[in-house]
Write an enzyme that holds these catalytic residues in place. Sequence first.
Site, PDB file in Angstrom:
ATOM      1  N   HIS A 122      41.713  31.478  40.529  1.00 23.69           N
ATOM      2  CA  HIS A 122      40.696  31.442  39.479  1.00 23.69           C
ATOM      3  C   HIS A 122      39.521  32.376  39.783  1.00 23.69           C
ATOM      4  CE1 HIS A 122      38.024  28.929  42.014  1.00 23.69           C
ATOM      5  NE2 HIS A 122      39.151  28.362  42.411  1.00 23.69           N
ATOM      6  N   ASP A 123      39.029  33.013  38.736  1.00 26.08           N
ATOM      7  CA  ASP A 123      37.832  33.864  38.782  1.00 26.08           C
ATOM      8  C   ASP A 123      38.017  35.147  39.579  1.00 26.08           C
ATOM      9  OD1 ASP A 123      35.965  31.979  37.331  1.00 26.08           O
ATOM     10  OD2 ASP A 123      36.517  30.710  39.029  1.00 26.08           O
ATOM     11  N   GLY A 140      40.336  31.880  45.143  1.00 21.41           N
ATOM     12  CA  GLY A 140      39.414  32.027  44.032  1.00 21.41           C
ATOM     13  C   GLY A 140      38.308  33.030  44.307  1.00 21.41           C
TER      14      GLY A 140
END
Length: 267
Positions: A122-123, A140
């Site tokens: 994520h991100d 992440g």
Amino acid sequence: MATQIHPTAVVEPGARLGEGVRIGAYSIVGPEVSLGDGCVLHGHVVVGGRTTIGPRTEIFPFASIGLRPQDLKYKGEPSTLEIGADNVIREHVTMNPGTEGGGMVTRIGNGCLFMVGVHVGHDCQVGNQVIMANNATLAGHVTVQDFAVLGGLSAVHQFARIGRFAMVGGVTGVERDVIPFGSVMGDRARLSGINIVGMKRRGLSRDEIHEVRKAYRLLFASEGTFQERLEEVAAEFTSSAPVMEIVDFIRADSSRKICQPEDANDL
């Protein structure tokens, strides 16, 4: 070319399909997914969440794209995954959308190759023409700049940055930022030199490569402090765009230290 959807595939109402999209057997496309012109999903691909995929990207069987991130802090916020054009995403690749704590978007550039079993957390922000070999993993909030190459079974710590043209060796654990043009390897990554082969392949001139090599030696010499050497490099190579790219990368705000050679003093 007309859009082709296999009878066993599930394309939920609301999904947006460009011209010439091909969706193979038993694939699933969620209601908030957008597939650009000419995208190909081979059989057994799942694309969900708020995911946008650019033209001509090809996804192979058993990839899981855009589903809920592996972050216990995620509470269902409407985050997104944005994938650019002309990417190749091979079998068993997983890519997660962003989170509230990381800007709400995971972003992939254009022309990248993600080999079998790659994970993009994520991100993450992944640039253009990046190559990630089999089972390479991004935690992440990782940034991977253009033309970087990550070897098989490598893993990058959350919030770390991989600079442009950098090379990460196979089975390497990257805990620190890797400078542009740097080459790292080891159980815990240490700089082993610069990625000369990658620089040549991407068309950097002989003089540019020579300047980067000279600056690298000065930057990681034993005399003085790292900050003093950084300022010396910045003053001596002002006219060298590749060297100043390294300087700017090091000066940028980051939560991680800079990866250094085995015998260098830590920052």
